[in-house]
Structure formats: structure tokens, C-alpha cells
Design a protein around this motif. Sequence first.
Motif, PDB file in Angstrom:
ATOM      1  N   UNK A   1      28.194  29.010  26.382  1.00 38.72           N
ATOM      2  CA  UNK A   1      27.164  29.786  26.224  1.00 38.72           C
ATOM      3  C   UNK A   1      27.546  31.252  25.738  1.00 38.72           C
ATOM      4  N   UNK A   2      28.691  31.666  26.781  1.00 35.77           N
ATOM      5  CA  UNK A   2      28.505  33.347  25.640  1.00 35.77           C
ATOM      6  C   UNK A   2      30.209  33.538  25.403  1.00 35.77           C
ATOM      7  N   UNK A   3      31.118  32.119  24.661  1.00 30.28           N
ATOM      8  CA  UNK A   3      32.180  32.297  24.283  1.00 30.28           C
ATOM      9  C   UNK A   3      32.791  32.523  24.894  1.00 30.28           C
ATOM     10  N   UNK A   4      33.877  33.591  24.902  1.00 34.74           N
ATOM     11  CA  UNK A   4      35.264  34.087  25.180  1.00 34.74           C
ATOM     12  C   UNK A   4      34.201  34.742  27.135  1.00 34.74           C
ATOM     13  N   UNK A   5      33.049  35.372  27.110  1.00 39.58           N
ATOM     14  CA  UNK A   5      33.116  36.803  28.007  1.00 39.58           C
ATOM     15  C   UNK A   5      33.608  36.664  29.301  1.00 39.58           C
ATOM     16  N   UNK A   6      33.189  35.155  29.916  1.00 32.74           N
ATOM     17  CA  UNK A   6      33.054  34.663  31.260  1.00 32.74           C
ATOM     18  C   UNK A   6      34.499  33.613  30.302  1.00 32.74           C
ATOM     19  N   UNK A   7      35.791  34.099  32.144  1.00 31.51           N
ATOM     20  CA  UNK A   7      35.986  33.025  31.808  1.00 31.51           C
ATOM     21  C   UNK A   7      37.191  32.758  33.352  1.00 31.51           C
ATOM     22  N   UNK A   8      38.095  31.692  33.277  1.00 36.77           N
ATOM     23  CA  UNK A   8      38.976  31.454  34.990  1.00 36.77           C
ATOM     24  C   UNK A   8      39.260  32.879  35.548  1.00 36.77           C
ATOM     25  N   UNK A   9      39.385  33.971  34.002  1.00 40.27           N
ATOM     26  CA  UNK A   9      39.965  35.415  35.102  1.00 40.27           C
ATOM     27  C   UNK A   9      39.012  35.846  36.217  1.00 40.27           C
ATOM     28  N   UNK A  10      37.819  35.916  35.440  1.00 37.08           N
ATOM     29  CA  UNK A  10      36.616  37.527  36.023  1.00 37.08           C
ATOM     30  C   UNK A  10      35.608  36.013  36.149  1.00 37.08           C
ATOM     31  N   UNK A  11      35.597  35.660  36.653  1.00 34.39           N
ATOM     32  CA  UNK A  11      34.397  34.462  37.714  1.00 34.39           C
ATOM     33  C   UNK A  11      34.437  33.691  38.841  1.00 34.39           C
ATOM     34  N   UNK A  12      34.253  34.949  40.208  1.00 34.00           N
ATOM     35  CA  UNK A  12      33.998  35.251  40.878  1.00 34.00           C
ATOM     36  C   UNK A  12      33.527  33.546  41.772  1.00 34.00           C
ATOM     37  N   UNK A  13      34.338  32.842  42.288  1.00 33.72           N
ATOM     38  CA  UNK A  13      32.599  31.406  43.032  1.00 33.72           C
ATOM     39  C   UNK A  13      33.336  31.632  44.226  1.00 33.72           C
ATOM     40  N   UNK A  14      32.065  31.920  45.122  1.00 33.54           N
ATOM     41  CA  UNK A  14      32.756  31.531  46.857  1.00 33.54           C
ATOM     42  C   UNK A  14      31.901  30.989  47.548  1.00 33.54           C
TER      43      UNK A  14
END
Length: 694
Positions: free
Chosen positions: A129-142
Amino acid sequence: MSSPVIRLGALALVLVLAACGQRGSREVRTEGGLPVGQGGQGLGGTCAGQQSFLIGSGIHDITGPAAEVGMMGYVELAQQTAGIHQRLRSRAFVIASPCNGKRVVFVSADLGMVFQGVKQQVVRRLKATFGPLYSDENVLLSATHTHSGPGGYSHYALYNLSTFGFEPKNFEAIVQGIYQSIVRAHEHLAPGRITLAAGDLLEASRNRSLEAYRLNPPEERARYAYDTDKRMTLLRFTKDSGAEVGLINWFAVHTTSMGQAHQYISGDNKGYASYLFEKSRGTRYDATGDTFVAAFAQSNEGDVTPNIFGGEDGGGRDDFESTAISGRKQYERAASLYASATTPLSGGVDYRHVFVKMDDVEVQPVFTGGTPAHTCPAAFGISMLSGAEDGPGVGGGEGATCAAIHDVWSAFTCTTTTTRCQAEKPIALEMGSMQPFPWSPEVLPLQLVTLGNVALVAVPFELTTMAGRRLRETVRARLESAGVTEVIIAGLANAYSGYVATREEYARQDYEGASTHFGPWTLAALQQEFDALARALREGSSVPPGPTPRDLSHQQSRLRPGVLFDDKPLWTGFGGVFSDARETYARGEAVRVTFWGGHPKNDPRLQGTFLRVQRREGLFWKDVAYDWDWETKYTWRRSYCLPTLACSHVVIEWAIPPDAAPGSYRIVHEGDWKSGWDGRVRSYQGTSRTFTVK
Ligand SMILES: [Zn+2]
């Protein structure tokens, strides 16, 4: 020889343990800023002193199949979903800093764990959806660590045993719901401020593994007033327009006020706390617009129980009341912190992330107290079978032996032997050496996020109280000089692989130590890796990504069929009333209506409801309660009707609140049934008689 089903059953018992139930059970006993560092970019750089962020929040339903799916947490085979008390939600925040262009996503989801496969899929959809804006590095799922949601959403065998394999519908509800909550948060981004407050919450938590805790050095323990972390830290999000966006708070306590005897989907104490806060702010769960989001997130809760009176006793007359008591305490403390949160966060947003092969870490002497050490192939110990100290396990409580558990667990290796690497741990199962894939992940994500002067240490584990304190200190030591004032453990984040106890606690091999998969030096390995992440963040340098975790999404098998078809007796239709409401009720009484219905697996009605309580207002009926409200329960049960035995009864209960307006009411049930002729799923609706509340 035992049948495969019995083997699965036996192993599932073990799983209770693996997945961390900590209560006893009746049938199967288990445990269950900002100055910048010289030369570094740090938290300052171009962002030093900045107090403005872009902030946005979003919330979405993630409630999976409400019937006949094994529940994730206690992993008691008999505990299958059979209804809804509270819907499960994903609560997302996007925080961006205009000064450096960086952004992060923080999610707290009403789940037992966020498994690696879930994160992989969510990030894949975000990238699409957003291309490289969101990745493993900056998404924190808890995860909040509720033990009362449907399971079967891991790609690793160890965590899907109680559900007889993978449950694609549940996995999809969770992945799509988390993704949608993030999309909403993204769409709601606007300039705003983040303010902080922190304070103790007493009498809401207790250390369930005190004897292990007491093995930590006395001088270390003496530095702390309590044997669990009582501090709740809260971030308040307010847009420059004045609109209140929501809050995130972290408080370490197991989300296990609901025990393993019930079968309702529930967000447990943290879910209820969120519900109370959101209700007080008029949150619209069914709308797509901007709405208030209150996340009660998890921290280092490994040895922390909400059952402050010991065992399963949370102070209520039943699990529902204990959940309400714990949830309300957390809500009330959060409400007072929210009201007093005036200290602005200052600095930019930044993050570092690395994948680490946790079973193969060389730990330097500086982190072990003198000698080099190594982590081990994932395994859990026999002592885990004893359960935590507030609930005996399948092995018969403390001091369980192989012989004692062999009756229920004969199909798997159980020895009192260990390996040199695992030290005190007598190995019950070595997940790391299972073929063709390990039964639990070993390449695991470690992530460090800074929101101005606040650092989040995201770990795919349940850390004990003291393990959390030590890890926080490691990070604080690196980042304090760069202006970080708050270091918070974000537990159960981005993947899941058991517990982490301190080296001293590990030696005792209580539940938490036995559940520390990678051996006695796991915490030391974490300290070493986070030290490197913190140093890189302070210096503005990058870190190598580490090995890529395996993707097992195409290796999933399902051992249990979906809904074949739904049936009903000839004389009535789907939604027909089987047993109706009475004519009149007093406030405080409970209304109960049973319908002929369809199986909830046909459609989980995400963002919707299986029930509406309605009050007549003139010519119209107005909704006053839904299936996620505390005072309602939706219960599904199979009902035998000739000739097919495929009938369902749906029971709707409404505990009439003491402050309900007198008047005319009715109960509406909405559901879906699957045709045996054409296989299509069709919606239906049923309505009770009109009744009076006096
Ligand atoms: Zn746990």
C-alpha cells in the motif's frame, strides 16, 4: 501406542506451559533529546528540543472465529471458543517527526502473542500500500497477552497444537485487522504533541515466582521498593487542533484474570480497561473516522500475575468480576495519569532493528560477569510442566518429575538430563532441533524505538521483572547522555519465543526459567544486542539487518474442517426464537433469549456485531448495547436437531444495567448461515419479543 490425537493432546498440555497459562485448572492442571552526544546524531541532531510530531491513531476489530477454535494462552484442549464477551481490537498509532522525516508505528493488539508470521504479513500488506514507508524496522506490533482469544495463527507448530493446526480465518482476521488499524492511523496523521505522565499502580499485581526472584542479588533487590514493577507510564496524544487522539500506557501484569474454564473471547483485564477509557470518550468502534484510542500495552510481565490474592484469586466472585476489578484499577490509574500528563516529549523519532539468531549468540564476558558464554538451541525444561507457583502443572506441581508426567506425556522425550549449554534445565522438548523446521522461531527481531526522550525496547519475549530492569539499564546507560529519560520494555513484540529470566532465576528452573528457551545466558545476549542497537542509535550509525527469518506461510496445514453447512428445524427459520424473553424485567436482572442460528465461523462480522439490544424511542429502535459491551454475552452452542445434527443455538444475554432507562426493549441477533445445497453463506436476523424494563 497412542493415537496421533492423543499425542497432540498430550503435547498440547505441555503447550499450556509454553504459551504461558499461569493459573491452575480443574481438569488439566497447568501453569500454565536533548543534548546530543558529541559527534552523534542521537535523539537531537536536527530534532533537538523539538516538541512537535505528526500523530494519528486507528482502531480495528481483530475478533476471529467465535466458536470451535482452540484458545491461545492456557492451551487447554477443551478450551474452545464458544462466544464473545469482549471483541478483540488492534490499536495503532503512527508517530512521525517532521524534523528528521522518520516515523514509527506502534500497535497494541488484544492477542496472546504477535507471532512472526503475523508481522511478516502485516508488513507485506503495508509495503504493497505505502511502498517503503513502513517496514520491519519501524513497525512495532505488540500483544496485550490476553489468554482468551482464538488461536491457530502462528506458523510454528509449537503454538498451533491446541488448535489442531493453522486457522486461516483467524490469521486473516488478525492480519487484516492490524493492517487496517495502521492504515487508519496513517490517514489520521496531523500535527500534535505527546505528553507523558508516570506513577505507581499498587494492588493490581503480584510476583508469582518469588522464590526465583529472591535468588537475584540482595543488593540489586534492595534498590527496588517492590518485587514487581508497579510503574505505569502513559503517553497522551493531542493534536494541535485540540482534538484528543488517544493514549498508550504500559503496565506489567499478566492478562490472565479470565481463567481457562470459560470459552468467551475476551480482551481480559487490559481489554476491559481500554473499553472503559474508550467508552468514557465516546469511541466509535464501527466507524472509519478519527476516534479516540486507548491502548493498555504490555511490558515485562513474565513473573507478574493479576491474581493478587494468590492462585487464581483476583478478588472477584468469578473470573468476570476479577477481570473487571483488575481492568478498572488499570483504567482509573490511567485516567488520572492522562489528566496530569503535561510533560512534553522532546526530540525526534528514531529506531534501530536487527534480526538475531538467538540460539547462536556469542555473549561477551562484560555481559556475563566474567566468562564468555553462548546461547543454546531452543528447548523448554521439565520444570515448566510444574506450572507457575500460582497453579500446579500437569506434572503435579512444584518438584515435578519425568515419572510423574510420563503418564500424560509419554509420546515425547522427557529426561532429567540436560546439555552443558542449557545448564540447570532438564530438557523436556528441544523445539530447536525438530525437523523439517524448528517448532518455535529462533531468528528473532530486536527493535529499539525512540519517541523524543522515551525509548521503547521491543522484545519478542516475556521478560521477568528483574530481567526487564536489567535490560532497561543497559539501554539507559547508552542513551541517557543523549537525553533519554524513560526506558520502557514493550513486551511480546513482533514475534514470540517464550520467557526470559535472569541467570539467577534460571538456576531455580521455575516456570519462567524453564520457559527461557535459549538457555541461561538469554538475557545477557539480549543486553549485548540492545547495547549495540542503542549505541548505533546514539551515534547515528546503521546496523546490519541480520539473517532473514524463514517464511512458513506456505507450510501450514489444517487438521480440522470449516463449517460444512448449517441446519435448523423445519418449523422455523434461521433467527427463529427458541426461547424468548419474559414480558417485564427490573433493572439489575438479566435478559436471556435463545435463537436458532448459524455458525459464527461463517463470518466473524468484523467491525460488526452478533447482537443489538434496542430501546424503543417513538417510532424507532435505538441500539443501546452490542456484542462487545461488558453487559452482554453472545454464546454459541451446537444443538442436535434431526436429521442432520448441524443446528446451532445462539444465546444472547443482557445484564440490565442499574441505570438503564425504563421503557420497551428488544434483543436482535444477526448472523450468517451456510447452505448445504449451494454452499453459499447468507445473512439472517432474529428478533425477540418486545419486553419492558421497569
Ligand atoms: Zn505469559
